[in-house]
Design an enzyme around this catalytic site. Structure first.
Site, PDB file in Angstrom:
ATOM      1  N   CYS A 113      23.369  39.459   4.595  1.00 33.28           N
ATOM      2  CA  CYS A 113      23.992  40.774   4.791  1.00 33.28           C
ATOM      3  C   CYS A 113      23.774  41.718   3.616  1.00 33.28           C
ATOM      4  CB  CYS A 113      25.484  40.609   5.035  1.00 33.28           C
ATOM      5  SG  CYS A 113      25.868  39.574   6.458  1.00 33.28           S
ATOM      6  N   ARG A 245      33.970  52.620  19.191  1.00 30.35           N
ATOM      7  CA  ARG A 245      34.921  52.775  20.300  1.00 30.35           C
ATOM      8  C   ARG A 245      36.041  53.729  19.864  1.00 30.35           C
ATOM      9  NH1 ARG A 245      32.855  47.676  20.453  1.00 30.35           N
ATOM     10  NH2 ARG A 245      32.353  46.800  22.510  1.00 30.35           N
ATOM     11  N   THR A 248      39.776  53.488  20.965  1.00 26.13           N
ATOM     12  CA  THR A 248      40.608  52.347  20.546  1.00 26.13           C
ATOM     13  C   THR A 248      42.015  52.799  20.166  1.00 26.13           C
ATOM     14  OG1 THR A 248      38.666  51.164  19.722  1.00 26.13           O
ATOM     15  CG2 THR A 248      40.800  50.469  18.867  1.00 26.13           C
ATOM     16  N   SER A 272      33.170  43.040  12.489  1.00 27.22           N
ATOM     17  CA  SER A 272      32.064  43.981  12.580  1.00 27.22           C
ATOM     18  C   SER A 272      31.316  43.756  13.885  1.00 27.22           C
ATOM     19  CB  SER A 272      31.111  43.802  11.392  1.00 27.22           C
ATOM     20  OG  SER A 272      30.646  42.466  11.309  1.00 27.22           O
ATOM     21  N   HIS A 373      27.104  46.077  12.622  1.00 26.55           N
ATOM     22  CA  HIS A 373      26.542  45.445  11.424  1.00 26.55           C
ATOM     23  C   HIS A 373      25.261  44.685  11.768  1.00 26.55           C
ATOM     24  CE1 HIS A 373      25.997  43.233   7.815  1.00 26.55           C
ATOM     25  NE2 HIS A 373      26.850  42.232   8.042  1.00 26.55           N
ATOM     26  N   CYS A 403      29.674  41.687   1.188  1.00 27.46           N
ATOM     27  CA  CYS A 403      29.742  40.242   1.020  1.00 27.46           C
ATOM     28  C   CYS A 403      28.503  39.638   1.667  1.00 27.46           C
ATOM     29  CB  CYS A 403      31.008  39.677   1.644  1.00 27.46           C
ATOM     30  SG  CYS A 403      31.193  40.016   3.414  1.00 27.46           S
ATOM     31  N   GLY A 405      26.949  35.943   3.388  1.00 32.95           N
ATOM     32  CA  GLY A 405      27.194  34.591   3.858  1.00 32.95           C
ATOM     33  C   GLY A 405      26.608  33.552   2.926  1.00 32.95           C
TER      34      GLY A 405
END
Length: 418
Positions: A113, A245, A248, A272, A373, A403, A405
């Site tokens: 990411c 959206r 929401t 995400s 994402h 961040c 993974g």
């Protein structure tokens, strides 16, 4: 001990705080930044390869800067899931298809990411070392095209034995070493930092509402390069982020069940969005800016990359941001704009809580919960967005972070140039 000696040697070679901001800030400039609109999972860009999306964004960045593809010395593109047959060649194909000379170089990289951020860092390093003058950086991801794989088939398959299909998208979102899906790392942070489901829902709603307000105010217009798509009624321009959206509500979020943990915080609304898209950030040296009469938009003022426990990988931006600020001789309070990638609401809130991020300047236009994402592309989107917003809001300093993974964090610092 050996560990102490090894650590000491490593720190001697590359200290954790390098005061190199004077070199960086006077030598590497962002001269253009463009991206595709982000398509929803299985949506408008599902039939477009990562390469094609990246070529589109890169050509738009070249046009914004007034440069030709042949002016580019190096192409560095981030990509996580090699989702089509040409993905292994992605950066090289992008360079050639956008018009770069065959003598130009290309690198496709994967820092998960953080890949889009990493391309800017690599590009800046090439310029600082005198290896390139103009570098096309970027990130592309087609999550919709992530294939299913059949393992252990190449050398034969036992008659009658079941065939198992592996979803490479799910595999990419799961840390096999830690045995942990990314969403569970967010649940771990929620537990560690006392973050509630209600707080996550409230933040997710804020992300959607901020995106809606920013979209209505056309704050993404400068960064998005519309894509012409075919339809039954003829060509149509796709120029908005499809995953968002804006309808929401707090009530609709509250109805969503937790997906990974009983009474957990991660739902379809607080994570995400799985999405498709690409972003391009064009870098140039001070000499190239003068030679080509370019308009520098921002200086790459510093960066930080850090490691953290894989089980709470979402906290990675905290040490990365601290490192980037220290290297540049700045404080968090100096930042006019901040965007931390919204992998999960709980993850963002943990970072915000640990750093004391000012909500008034952080993720002002929403983030990945609303926008989506596409793994390799988000860093390029964030840094391109911050570059344009620095000028739109007449601000000076910006910081983007994510961040990663497996247990890492990455951050890049910008200063506007006018």
């Amino acid at each position: 001990s050996h560990l102490t000696t090894a650590t000491a040697k490593r720190q001697f070679i590359l200290p954790p705080v390098l005061h190199t901001h004077e070199i960086i800030m006077t030598s590497v400039f962002i001269v253009a930044a463009k991206r595709t609109p982000f398509g929803a999972f299985g949506g408008k860009l599902a039939g477009m390869t990562a390469t094609a999306m990246q070529v589109h964004a890169s050509k738009a960045a070249l046009a914004e800067a007034g440069l030709k593809g042949s002016d580019v010395d190096s192409v560095i593109i981030g990509n996580v899931i090699q989702s089509d047959s040409g993905s292994a060649y992605l950066a090289r194909h992008v360079g050639l298809q956008m018009g770069a000379d065959e003598s130009s170089t290309a690198l496709t990289l994967n820092r998960l990411c953080g890949s889009g951020f990493q391309t800017i860092i690599n590009g800046a390093q090439e310029i600082m070392l005198g290896e390139a003058s103009i570098v096309m950086t970027g990130g592309a991801e087609s999550m919709s095209q992530a294939p299913f794989a059949v393992r252990d088939m190449r050398f034969g398959h036992k008659f009658g034995s079941p065939t198992k299909f592996e979803d490479t998208l799910w595999s990419g979102l799961t840390d096999a070493h830690a045995g942990t899906p990314m969403a569970i790392t967010a649940e771990n942070l929620a537990e560690k930092y006392g973050i509630t489901r209600a707080q996550c829902d409230a933040f997710a709603l804020q992300s959607q509402q901020r995106w809606a307000a920013a979209n209505e105010a056309k704050k993404f217009a400068a960064e998005i390069a519309p894509i012409e798509l075919k339809s039954r009624k003829g060509p149509v321009a796709f120029d908005f982020d499809e995953h968002a959206r804006p309808q929401t509500t707090a009530e609709s979020l509250a109805k969503l069940p937790p997906v990974f943990k009983k009474d957990g915080t991660v739902t379809g609304g607080t994570a995400s969005g799985i999405a498709d898209g690409a972003g391009a950030v064009l870098l140039a040296s001070e000499e190239a800016v003068k030679k080509h009469g370019l308009k520098p938009l921002a200086r790459v003022a510093g960066w930080g990359i850090s490691g953290c426990p894989p089980q709470i990988m979402g906290i990675g931006p905290v040490p990365a941001i601290k490192q980037a600020l220290a290297r540049a001789g700045k404080q968090l309070a100096d930042m006019d704009l901040v965007e931390v990638n919204e992998a999960f609401a709980a993850q963002f809130l943990a970072v915000q809580k640990e750093l004391g991020l000012d909500d008034a300047v952080t993720n002002k236009c929403g983030g990945a919960i609303a926008i989506g994402h596409p793994l390799g592309a988000s860093g390029s989107r964030i840094m391109g967005h911050l570059t344009h917003q620095l000028h739109a809001e007449n601000k000076q300093w910006a910081l983007g972070a994510a961040c990663i993974g497996g247990g890492q964090g990455i951050a890049v610092l910008l200063e506007a140039t006018r």
